[in-house]
Motif scaffolding. Structure first.
Motif, PDB file in Angstrom:
ATOM      1  N   GLU A  84      64.565 -78.215 -56.043  1.00 38.51           N
ATOM      2  CA  GLU A  84      65.156 -77.380 -54.736  1.00 38.51           C
ATOM      3  C   GLU A  84      65.676 -75.735 -55.169  1.00 38.51           C
ATOM      4  O   GLU A  84      66.762 -76.000 -56.335  1.00 38.51           O
ATOM      5  CB  GLU A  84      66.164 -78.072 -53.689  1.00 38.51           C
ATOM      6  CG  GLU A  84      66.513 -77.239 -52.816  1.00 38.51           C
ATOM      7  CD  GLU A  84      67.816 -77.928 -51.992  1.00 38.51           C
ATOM      8  OE1 GLU A  84      67.995 -77.493 -50.646  1.00 38.51           O
ATOM      9  OE2 GLU A  84      68.469 -79.005 -52.534  1.00 38.51           O
ATOM     10  N   ASP A  86      64.473 -69.451 -42.611  1.00 41.34           N
ATOM     11  CA  ASP A  86      62.896 -69.595 -42.626  1.00 41.34           C
ATOM     12  C   ASP A  86      62.346 -68.667 -41.543  1.00 41.34           C
ATOM     13  O   ASP A  86      62.892 -68.976 -40.490  1.00 41.34           O
ATOM     14  CB  ASP A  86      62.585 -70.950 -42.485  1.00 41.34           C
ATOM     15  CG  ASP A  86      60.785 -71.282 -42.564  1.00 41.34           C
ATOM     16  OD1 ASP A  86      60.393 -70.495 -43.327  1.00 41.34           O
ATOM     17  OD2 ASP A  86      60.655 -72.196 -42.146  1.00 41.34           O
ATOM     18  N   GLN A  95      68.224 -73.781 -59.795  1.00 38.60           N
ATOM     19  CA  GLN A  95      67.383 -74.803 -59.193  1.00 38.60           C
ATOM     20  C   GLN A  95      67.899 -76.152 -59.583  1.00 38.60           C
ATOM     21  O   GLN A  95      68.255 -76.378 -60.637  1.00 38.60           O
ATOM     22  CB  GLN A  95      65.904 -74.601 -60.012  1.00 38.60           C
ATOM     23  CG  GLN A  95      64.835 -75.714 -59.510  1.00 38.60           C
ATOM     24  CD  GLN A  95      63.638 -75.736 -60.158  1.00 38.60           C
ATOM     25  OE1 GLN A  95      63.571 -75.558 -61.330  1.00 38.60           O
ATOM     26  NE2 GLN A  95      62.362 -75.750 -59.525  1.00 38.60           N
ATOM     27  N   ASP A  96      68.085 -77.098 -58.584  1.00 41.34           N
ATOM     28  CA  ASP A  96      68.492 -78.336 -58.669  1.00 41.34           C
ATOM     29  C   ASP A  96      67.530 -78.921 -59.678  1.00 41.34           C
ATOM     30  O   ASP A  96      66.230 -79.290 -59.585  1.00 41.34           O
ATOM     31  CB  ASP A  96      68.488 -78.946 -57.432  1.00 41.34           C
ATOM     32  CG  ASP A  96      69.238 -80.592 -57.487  1.00 41.34           C
ATOM     33  OD1 ASP A  96      68.262 -81.298 -57.936  1.00 41.34           O
ATOM     34  OD2 ASP A  96      70.152 -80.764 -57.030  1.00 41.34           O
ATOM     35  N   LEU A 101      68.265 -73.237 -55.235  1.00 44.30           N
ATOM     36  CA  LEU A 101      69.578 -73.464 -54.511  1.00 44.30           C
ATOM     37  C   LEU A 101      70.227 -71.789 -54.053  1.00 44.30           C
ATOM     38  O   LEU A 101      70.900 -71.631 -53.315  1.00 44.30           O
ATOM     39  CB  LEU A 101      70.733 -74.346 -55.444  1.00 44.30           C
ATOM     40  CG  LEU A 101      70.351 -75.594 -55.886  1.00 44.30           C
ATOM     41  CD1 LEU A 101      71.201 -76.128 -56.821  1.00 44.30           C
ATOM     42  CD2 LEU A 101      70.226 -76.327 -54.353  1.00 44.30           C
ATOM     43  N   SER A 103      69.110 -75.608 -42.059  1.00 45.91           N
ATOM     44  CA  SER A 103      70.344 -76.465 -42.263  1.00 45.91           C
ATOM     45  C   SER A 103      71.864 -75.801 -41.855  1.00 45.91           C
ATOM     46  O   SER A 103      71.872 -74.583 -41.648  1.00 45.91           O
ATOM     47  CB  SER A 103      70.396 -76.716 -43.623  1.00 45.91           C
ATOM     48  OG  SER A 103      70.881 -75.459 -44.376  1.00 45.91           O
ATOM     49  N   THR A 158      65.882 -82.235 -58.099  1.00 47.21           N
ATOM     50  CA  THR A 158      64.711 -82.172 -56.818  1.00 47.21           C
ATOM     51  C   THR A 158      64.003 -80.988 -57.007  1.00 47.21           C
ATOM     52  O   THR A 158      62.690 -80.940 -56.283  1.00 47.21           O
ATOM     53  CB  THR A 158      65.536 -82.241 -55.575  1.00 47.21           C
ATOM     54  OG1 THR A 158      66.117 -80.858 -55.630  1.00 47.21           O
ATOM     55  CG2 THR A 158      66.378 -83.449 -55.335  1.00 47.21           C
ATOM     56  N   ARG A 177      73.757 -76.495 -48.832  1.00 52.44           N
ATOM     57  CA  ARG A 177      73.310 -76.868 -49.898  1.00 52.44           C
ATOM     58  C   ARG A 177      72.654 -75.795 -50.608  1.00 52.44           C
ATOM     59  O   ARG A 177      72.610 -75.445 -52.116  1.00 52.44           O
ATOM     60  CB  ARG A 177      72.389 -78.194 -49.806  1.00 52.44           C
ATOM     61  CG  ARG A 177      71.626 -78.538 -50.970  1.00 52.44           C
ATOM     62  CD  ARG A 177      72.367 -79.618 -51.938  1.00 52.44           C
ATOM     63  NE  ARG A 177      71.588 -79.861 -53.032  1.00 52.44           N
ATOM     64  CZ  ARG A 177      72.117 -80.151 -54.347  1.00 52.44           C
ATOM     65  NH1 ARG A 177      73.534 -80.047 -54.245  1.00 52.44           N
ATOM     66  NH2 ARG A 177      71.588 -80.290 -55.277  1.00 52.44           N
ATOM     67  N   SER A 178      71.671 -75.084 -50.055  1.00 51.09           N
ATOM     68  CA  SER A 178      71.002 -73.922 -50.786  1.00 51.09           C
ATOM     69  C   SER A 178      71.322 -72.722 -49.908  1.00 51.09           C
ATOM     70  O   SER A 178      71.704 -72.622 -48.514  1.00 51.09           O
ATOM     71  CB  SER A 178      69.559 -74.185 -50.498  1.00 51.09           C
ATOM     72  OG  SER A 178      68.725 -73.267 -50.941  1.00 51.09           O
ATOM     73  N   TYR A 189      68.171 -70.925 -46.387  1.00 49.60           N
ATOM     74  CA  TYR A 189      68.186 -71.789 -45.286  1.00 49.60           C
ATOM     75  C   TYR A 189      67.804 -70.925 -44.002  1.00 49.60           C
ATOM     76  O   TYR A 189      67.676 -71.573 -42.960  1.00 49.60           O
ATOM     77  CB  TYR A 189      69.815 -72.311 -44.965  1.00 49.60           C
ATOM     78  CG  TYR A 189      70.745 -71.288 -44.658  1.00 49.60           C
ATOM     79  CD1 TYR A 189      70.924 -70.620 -43.437  1.00 49.60           C
ATOM     80  CD2 TYR A 189      71.724 -70.777 -45.635  1.00 49.60           C
ATOM     81  CE1 TYR A 189      71.645 -69.684 -43.349  1.00 49.60           C
ATOM     82  CE2 TYR A 189      72.461 -69.888 -45.480  1.00 49.60           C
ATOM     83  CZ  TYR A 189      72.573 -69.337 -44.247  1.00 49.60           C
ATOM     84  OH  TYR A 189      73.420 -68.210 -43.818  1.00 49.60           O
TER      85      TYR A 189
END
Length: 122
Positions: free
Chosen positions: A27, A105, A21-22, A29, A115, A25, A99-100, A103
């Motif tokens: 988020e 959904d 996890q970031d 990852l 993303s 933020t 980034r993660s 992505y």
């Protein structure tokens, strides 16, 4: 109470899931696997090291890509069978260049890509 990785609940292969996890933020990852040795290496170096099930070897995140994860926080869930790693991520966390890893959904039964890969990745 001192932390002892031997008190964690590993699967039959000696692995435990770890969610990165970031730290700034929150988020999520990525998710990967760790064993007692990769946990020890992560604490020793300050850079997250996982166990690659496909390669059957240690995998220090970013050792080839440069997209390192600096270990900032380490949490154990209530059942002691899952880890939450709070990390400072350099570059994308996902091998796809995103980034993660999370992505995709699912919306109304359809998969939606949320993303695109960051520059320089395909």
């Amino acid at each position: 109470m001192p932390f002892d990785a031997a008190t964690l609940k590993y699967d039959d292969a000696g692995l435990i899931p770890a969610i990165a996890q970031d730290e700034a933020t929150g988020e999520v990852l990525m998710m990967a696997w760790m064993n007692a040795e990769s946990i020890a290496r992560s604490f020793e170096t300050g850079r997250v090291t996982y166990w690659s099930r496909s390669r059957q070897s240690f995998w220090a995140k970013g050792e080839t890509s440069g997209n390192i994860q600096e270990l900032v926080g380490f949490r154990v869930d209530c059942d002691r069978d899952c880890l939450l790693l709070q990390v400072r991520q350099t570059g994308p966390a996902c091998h796809t260049g995103r980034r993660s890893c999370f992505y995709t959904d699912v919306q109304d039964g359809m998969e939606v890509i949320t993303s695109e890969p960051e520059d320089g990745h395909s």
